[in-house]
Motif scaffolding. Sequence first.
Motif, mmCIF file in Angstrom:
data_model
loop_
_atom_site.group_PDB
_atom_site.id
_atom_site.type_symbol
_atom_site.label_atom_id
_atom_site.label_comp_id
_atom_site.label_asym_id
_atom_site.label_seq_id
_atom_site.Cartn_x
_atom_site.Cartn_y
_atom_site.Cartn_z
ATOM 1 N N ASP A 66 7.201 -0.701 25.208
ATOM 2 C CA ASP A 66 8.345 -0.043 24.573
ATOM 3 C C ASP A 66 9.649 -0.356 25.307
ATOM 4 O OD1 ASP A 66 6.554 1.003 22.797
ATOM 5 O OD2 ASP A 66 6.461 2.988 23.747
ATOM 6 N N VAL A 67 9.592 -0.366 26.629
ATOM 7 C CA VAL A 67 10.788 -0.691 27.411
ATOM 8 C C VAL A 67 11.219 -2.128 27.147
ATOM 9 C CG1 VAL A 67 11.745 -0.876 29.727
ATOM 10 C CG2 VAL A 67 10.152 0.977 29.186
ATOM 11 N N THR A 69 10.717 -3.950 24.459
ATOM 12 C CA THR A 69 11.312 -4.056 23.121
ATOM 13 C C THR A 69 12.724 -3.485 23.095
ATOM 14 O OG1 THR A 69 9.108 -3.863 22.123
ATOM 15 C CG2 THR A 69 11.002 -3.449 20.703
ATOM 16 N N ALA A 70 12.934 -2.351 23.764
ATOM 17 C CA ALA A 70 14.266 -1.745 23.781
ATOM 18 C C ALA A 70 15.273 -2.642 24.503
ATOM 19 C CB ALA A 70 14.200 -0.379 24.456
ATOM 20 N N ALA A 73 16.133 -5.685 22.389
ATOM 21 C CA ALA A 73 16.955 -5.288 21.244
ATOM 22 C C ALA A 73 18.414 -5.123 21.651
ATOM 23 C CB ALA A 73 16.413 -3.995 20.632
ATOM 24 N N VAL A 74 18.647 -4.507 22.801
ATOM 25 C CA VAL A 74 20.024 -4.340 23.290
ATOM 26 C C VAL A 74 20.654 -5.695 23.597
ATOM 27 C CG1 VAL A 74 21.435 -3.418 25.160
ATOM 28 C CG2 VAL A 74 19.619 -2.015 24.160
ATOM 29 N N GLN A 213 16.620 -2.468 10.927
ATOM 30 C CA GLN A 213 16.383 -2.459 12.364
ATOM 31 C C GLN A 213 14.906 -2.667 12.684
ATOM 32 O OE1 GLN A 213 17.969 1.206 13.837
ATOM 33 N NE2 GLN A 213 20.046 0.791 13.124
ATOM 34 N N LEU A 217 13.206 -5.663 14.902
ATOM 35 C CA LEU A 217 12.396 -5.382 16.091
ATOM 36 C C LEU A 217 11.001 -5.995 15.968
ATOM 37 C CD1 LEU A 217 13.386 -1.685 16.852
ATOM 38 C CD2 LEU A 217 14.095 -3.753 18.061
#
Length: 538
Positions: A66-67, A69-70, A73-74, A213, A217
């Motif tokens: 999850d980290v 992917t975040a 994305a940023v 979004q 992702l």
Amino acid sequence: MIGPNWRRAHLVTRIELRRTLRSLLDSARGILVLAGVGLFVPAYSLGIGAIAFFGGGALTELPTADVRTAVVAVLLGLLTLVTFVEVQRSAKQIGEPDGLDGLLTTLPYTDVLAGVVGAELARALAVLGAPVLALAVGLSAGTGFVLVGPVVLVTTLLVVTLGLLLGYAGGLTVKLVAARSAFVARHRASIGSAASLLLTVGWLAVWSAQSGQLAILRALTDSPLLWLADVVLVAVPGTTADPLAVVVGGVALVGSLPVTAVGCRWLAERVWYVDPVQPDHEFDPDERTLSDRLLAGRVPSATRVVAQKSWLRARRAPFTVQFAVVPVFLLLVSQGQFLLRGSGAPTTLPLTVGVATAAAFGAAFTLNPLGGEEGVLPLTLTTAVSGRAFVAGLVLAGVLPGLVVAPLVVVGLGAAVETPSLPLLAALATALVATVAAPAIAAGCGVVFPKFEPSSVHGRDVTVPSSFAFGGYFLVFGAVVAPASAAVLLSIGLPFPVPVETPALLAGGLAATAVLGGLATVAGFLYAANRVATYRLP
């Protein structure tokens, strides 16, 4: 391959930044831009820092996937934003810096290119530097590990630089195509305007819709771009970074900078030294256009010529009327999200689109009757065309295309979203009344608040309407369409009981809008015609 002389490149950078500062300080619009940056960037940076601080603690508790992917994305969002903005700027403004011929006769083009790109990087950092720094500091404080901040800061700065180089190369590519293609050169204004609007709307629509979004992702998790996240994960405690991905991602990010710089150099040489094609604009004095066939014998010659002049100018230089799409643009940003989110468009969409279309066509040609003539204003005032004929031509230029487009979009969208028949007819009538009244309202507001000072639009000096004219126009226009719009909205939604039958409610709203529209049309037209007829040059 000989690199640039950094001392000369630094001089070019200083000159470019001085020109930018002077252009901002020499206009009220520029001062407002500086004030906005000075107010919003610090506030935005504080918000980002606070989010990073509170989110930093959560990063150590989330799963590594999850980290990862975040983070990617940023980084991708930042890269896309910088690239998108830079493509626009380099294709329209800075792709050929001011005084290019003089610079190229005194300096190698590589020095000029390095200086121009350096100035653009300084402008980007002036806007993004504080938010990026706040992000890095906030994450360091939130996670409790000092190393996180420098890693995030360096990575984001590299991403910003890469986006700037990619965007600059994209803008030079556009200019190269326009310089070598006669078709693109002949229609570049129309192509550029359409592409700018579609790209902007598409960007906002995709990133503001949750489905868009999620699709992005999902694509990221299956692409090599995910390796960039591992570069940052090295410094995030509680996560496991893939060593191979860290090496590959870091090398790819750093190595892409010189590769992109070489591409910019190759493109700059061909764009700056090329002799652009000169499209032939053949003029046939005996040619009868569609407007000639439709208006000849039905509209006075003077009025017809003024309308045709307005249409021809908009076709050859669409950027002169781009300001008119503001109502439609705001509508697409606000209500277009319903279509992308899968929840269905509201049944009130035909009304809002019809009113926005009427407002756009009303503002396009008549919101600055005097200033819009620019350098030919003395000739316009000394011709035999009367004030009424001149304003009537401008009004006609907005009314005729509006009466074609507005019914099509209202009826088409009404059928698509299944708006009830009676409210749909009322929405169509409202759009037609608004289309007829809007140009005259705009003309009246435009002569009250004329603007003669040019503004820079896509690197060209264009006289656009004043902000006061815009504000007055939208206030009067809103007051005119308010009764009918409220009646249509109430007949569709009815959030509370209304002690009036739907047909009577719609008829009353339309009658009020028709009366207000008639009064505003007559008053705006007569006042504008009188001001044009009696105007004297200072």
